[in-house]
Design an enzyme around this catalytic site. Structure first.
Site, PDB file in Angstrom:
ATOM      1  N   HIS A 106     -11.570   6.985  -4.342  1.00  0.00           N
ATOM      2  CA  HIS A 106     -11.972   7.877  -3.248  1.00  0.00           C
ATOM      3  C   HIS A 106     -12.790   9.048  -3.819  1.00  0.00           C
ATOM      4  CE1 HIS A 106     -10.384   9.597   0.871  1.00  0.00           C
ATOM      5  NE2 HIS A 106     -11.672   9.356   0.886  1.00  0.00           N
ATOM      6  N   HIS A 147      -6.738   6.527  -5.096  1.00  0.00           N
ATOM      7  CA  HIS A 147      -7.187   7.920  -4.922  1.00  0.00           C
ATOM      8  C   HIS A 147      -8.414   8.174  -5.796  1.00  0.00           C
ATOM      9  CE1 HIS A 147      -3.993   9.462  -2.428  1.00  0.00           C
ATOM     10  NE2 HIS A 147      -3.038   9.251  -3.314  1.00  0.00           N
ATOM     11  N   HIS A 197      -2.048   2.593  -7.004  1.00  0.00           N
ATOM     12  CA  HIS A 197      -2.041   3.642  -5.985  1.00  0.00           C
ATOM     13  C   HIS A 197      -2.916   4.824  -6.414  1.00  0.00           C
ATOM     14  CE1 HIS A 197      -0.008   6.160  -2.804  1.00  0.00           C
ATOM     15  NE2 HIS A 197      -0.394   7.114  -3.630  1.00  0.00           N
ATOM     16  N   GLU A 198      -2.630   5.347  -7.600  1.00  0.00           N
ATOM     17  CA  GLU A 198      -3.392   6.511  -8.062  1.00  0.00           C
ATOM     18  C   GLU A 198      -4.859   6.153  -8.289  1.00  0.00           C
ATOM     19  OE1 GLU A 198      -2.231   9.336  -7.679  1.00  0.00           O
ATOM     20  OE2 GLU A 198      -0.138   8.737  -7.425  1.00  0.00           O
TER      21      GLU A 198
END
Length: 675
Positions: free
Chosen positions: A474, A471, A467-468
């Site tokens: 991104h 990010h 998940h992290e």
């Protein structure tokens, strides 16, 4: 202090952590604010007619040094803080708040921006430039540029107060987390705990110069105890300690802070002409209005609640049959859920953990990024870090071009707040014809290694890492012109798409076989375990969904109405939870007083975005599944239209360009097994 002696005021590319002393921060902030004010003055004193370049673009690059200092300091305040840093944070936050107000309430500056904005239909601007102009104008209008002088003055007071209150809220939660320990000297109290959790508890005791075992409120310590410990009384004690953080009427109590924060946010929204804080926030979100958010949450609630009630009844019956539990309480939930899951699927975290050695999972997420986006990760050892545990990597593209610097910080420490987050030490931007590449960091709190075992992750921790890292991608793959539109600078209810979509690879055989190998034997995770992971993925999904919806609905309850009549935080919270509660109430606990996402972080009126982004990510991953989870063409579209574009266009426009259609909520409901 001489500027030449302050590493934060000298030009730097990588953050010079080892040279920075605490006493450098305040002078650096003060000097950088002065420098930024001079840059703003240069814009406002320009006698040339305002243009997009000499006003809007100039403003976007102004204060770059201050931004870098802020990113270094506030990331340290989260990941490696101490009393001195917290004191500095309390001192500099009002200065930064005042400086921010000085910009948005600067009439000359706003007049120049408005001049350019009023000409926007005659300008030949790129889509990104149009977005910057629109965003900049609205940021002034939405933050008081059109207010009368007395109202501007009140706005400044509110913002300074909120800056300090939010910091105090977070400090209180951290202090309460650190203040509690469950010190055990009788080994029978650890019955049911896996060896790894016992060993970690023994290490925690040893680090405190104590005999026996210590359980703390940090997740890697707290969660295994709640999930496996057979001693119900100790589970209750720990659960109440966790749930009563900053709700004890002591010096670290946050009840008054919560009421002040929501009241000031409401007053601020009213000053700016908005009905509530939620109306103000949601104007700049995909969801647009509180009524749309509440309707969205209630639609999911309607689908999830019957499933959640069935699952809860099943859990109650199971606990009664197992241990004659007459009334299932909150401190029983994880314990009996884990037992039931093992019975239904013959699967528990302890079976899976040997296949998820931290280093292997890191290598795995890197391989997934390589197969999807052509990225390569090379660990480097000459980059300055703020703690010896932090690892650093050069990120390169398929041709060996430098894409990003990546920092990874994965274990709990005393000076580190709980949870997991992605952050950035340097933004991507085009400056003087050079594409300045970003410096991105992932911070997590995973079970550390022990003398006999490496760091082995639970499956939940594996999905957190992915998940992290989503990010992180991104941020790393950002490729825009202007810093304020780069990377994760997107609508808040779009920012979770890259992170949540990447979690899907954790459930796929094709991805798991790349990295899930037994830490002792090297055996690839057996297919039957992969199948069990997939089969159990929707276990208690109704209850999980209800839990997330309860947080989103409570956030909206605090922020989508006038809070002036609220005097009792606990009573208000209980009412907000009434439609989503399954367990009996526990008077000693209160979630709001430690709900850092909405009272310290940036999620106020935005917690719904986790569910909103799940709709996007389920729909996006269905697209991958249709064509193969490592399909280069789909990955390239995702990189080109989502990951690299930052906030340069409306997120729905970007999403439709990637997917060819608007997201379909049914994809999420299908994945969750709710339809």
């Amino acid at each position: 202090m001489n500027i030449a002696d302050n590493p934060l005021l000298l030009p730097f590319n990588e953050a010079p952590f080892s040279s920075i002393k605490n006493e450098h921060f305040k002078p650096a902030f003060e000097t950088a604010i002065t420098m930024a004010r001079e840059e703003i003055d240069t814009i406002t004193n320009n006698t040339d007619t305002p243009t997009f370049e000499n006003t809007v673009v100039a403003l976007d690059y102004a204060g770059a040094q201050l931004d870098r200092i802020s990113s270094v300091f506030f990331n340290l305040n989260s990941a490696e803080t101490n009393d001195h840093i917290q004191k500095i944070a309390q001192e500099v936050s009002p200065l930064l708040s005042e400086f921010g107000n000085d910009i948005t309430l600067n009439e000359q500056l706003f007049a120049r921006i408005k001049h350019v904005y009023d000409q926007k239909d005659t300008l030949t601007l790129s889509v990104e430039a149009q977005t910057l102009l629109e965003k900049r104008y609205k940021s002034f209008a939405r933050n008081g540029a059109n207010l009368a002088e007395d109202k501007k003055s009140r706005l400044r007071e509110i913002d300074a107060s909120l800056a300090k209150l939010k910091l105090t809220f977070g400090e209180n939660v951290l202090a309460e987390t650190n203040a509690y320990e469950l010190h055990l000297t009788d080994e029978s109290d650890l019955e049911g705990l896996p060896e790894s959790a016992k060993e970690a508890a023994a290490s925690a005791a040893k680090s405190r110069d104590k005999e026996g075992w210590v359980i703390t409120l940090d997740y890697p310590s707290y969660i295994p105890f709640m999930k496996y410990a057979t001693n119900r009384a100790l589970r209750k004690e720990l659960s109440i300690a966790f749930g009563s953080k900053a709700f004890k009427g002591n010096e670290h109590d946050n009840q008054k802070n919560v009421l002040e924060i929501v009241q000031l946010r409401h007053e601020r929204a009213n000053l700016l002409g908005y009905e509530t804080h939620a109306h103000f926030v949601l104007e700049e979100r995909m969801a647009e209005t509180p009524s749309k958010v509440i309707a969205f949450l209630n639609t999911l609630l309607e689908k999830a609640k019957p499933a959640a009630q069935r699952e809860f009844a099943q859990l109650e019956n199971f606990a009664k049959a197992e241990d004659n539990i007459e009334q299932l309480e909150k401190w029983d939930g994880s314990y009996y859920s884990e037992k039931l899951k093992q019975k239904l699927f013959n699967l528990d975290d302890e079976q899976l953990k040997p296949y998820f050695k931290l280093e292997n999972v890191i290598a795995g997420v890197f391989t997934v990024a390589q197969k999807l986006f052509g990225l390569q990760f090379e660990e480097v050892f000459n980059v300055d870090t703020y703690h010896e545990e932090v690892k650093t990597y050069h990120v390169l593209d398929a041709d060996g071009n430098f894409i990003s610097l990546f920092y990874a910080d994965f274990h709990p420490r005393k000076g580190k707040r709980g949870g997991a987050w992605m952050t950035s030490f340097k933004s991507q931007m085009m400056k003087d014809g050079i594409n300045e590449r970003p410096h991105v960091s992932n911070v997590c709190n995973f079970t550390p290694s022990t003398p006999s075992k490496p760091s082995l992750l639970t499956f939940g921790e594996v999905t957190t890492l992915f998940h992290e890292f989503g990010h992180g991608l991104h941020g790393m793959l950002a490729n825009t012109t202007y810093p304020s539109l780069s990377g994760t600078s997107v609508y808040w209810d779009f920012v979770e798409l890259p992170s949540q979509v990447l979690e899907n690879w954790c459930y796929e055989k094709e991805a798991l076989e790349l990295f899930a190998t037994h830490y002792e034997t090297g055996e690839v995770i057996p297919m039957e375990l992969i199948q069990k992971i997939k089969d159990s993925a929707t276990f208690q999904e109704g209850m999980q969904t209800l839990r997330q919806l309860s947080f989103g609905l409570m956030d909206m309850a605090w922020h989508s109405q006038n809070p002036s009549a609220i005097t009792d935080v606990k009573a208000f919270e209980t009412t907000a939870f009434s439609e989503t509660s399954l367990y009996p109430p526990t008077p000693e606990t209160c979630m709001s007083t430690s709900f850092s996402h909405i009272f310290q972080g940036g999620y106020s009126s935005g917690y719904y975005s986790y569910k909103w982004a799940e709709v996007l990510d389920a729909d996006a991953f269905e697209y991958f599944k249709e064509h193969g989870i490592f399909n280069k063409e789909i990955a390239q579209k995702f990189k080109e239209h989502v990951l690299s574009k930052g906030g340069t266009e409306n997120p729905m426009t970007l999403y439709k360009r990637f997917r060819g259609q608007e997201p379909q909520p049914d994809a999420l409901l299908r994945r969750a097994g709710l339809i």
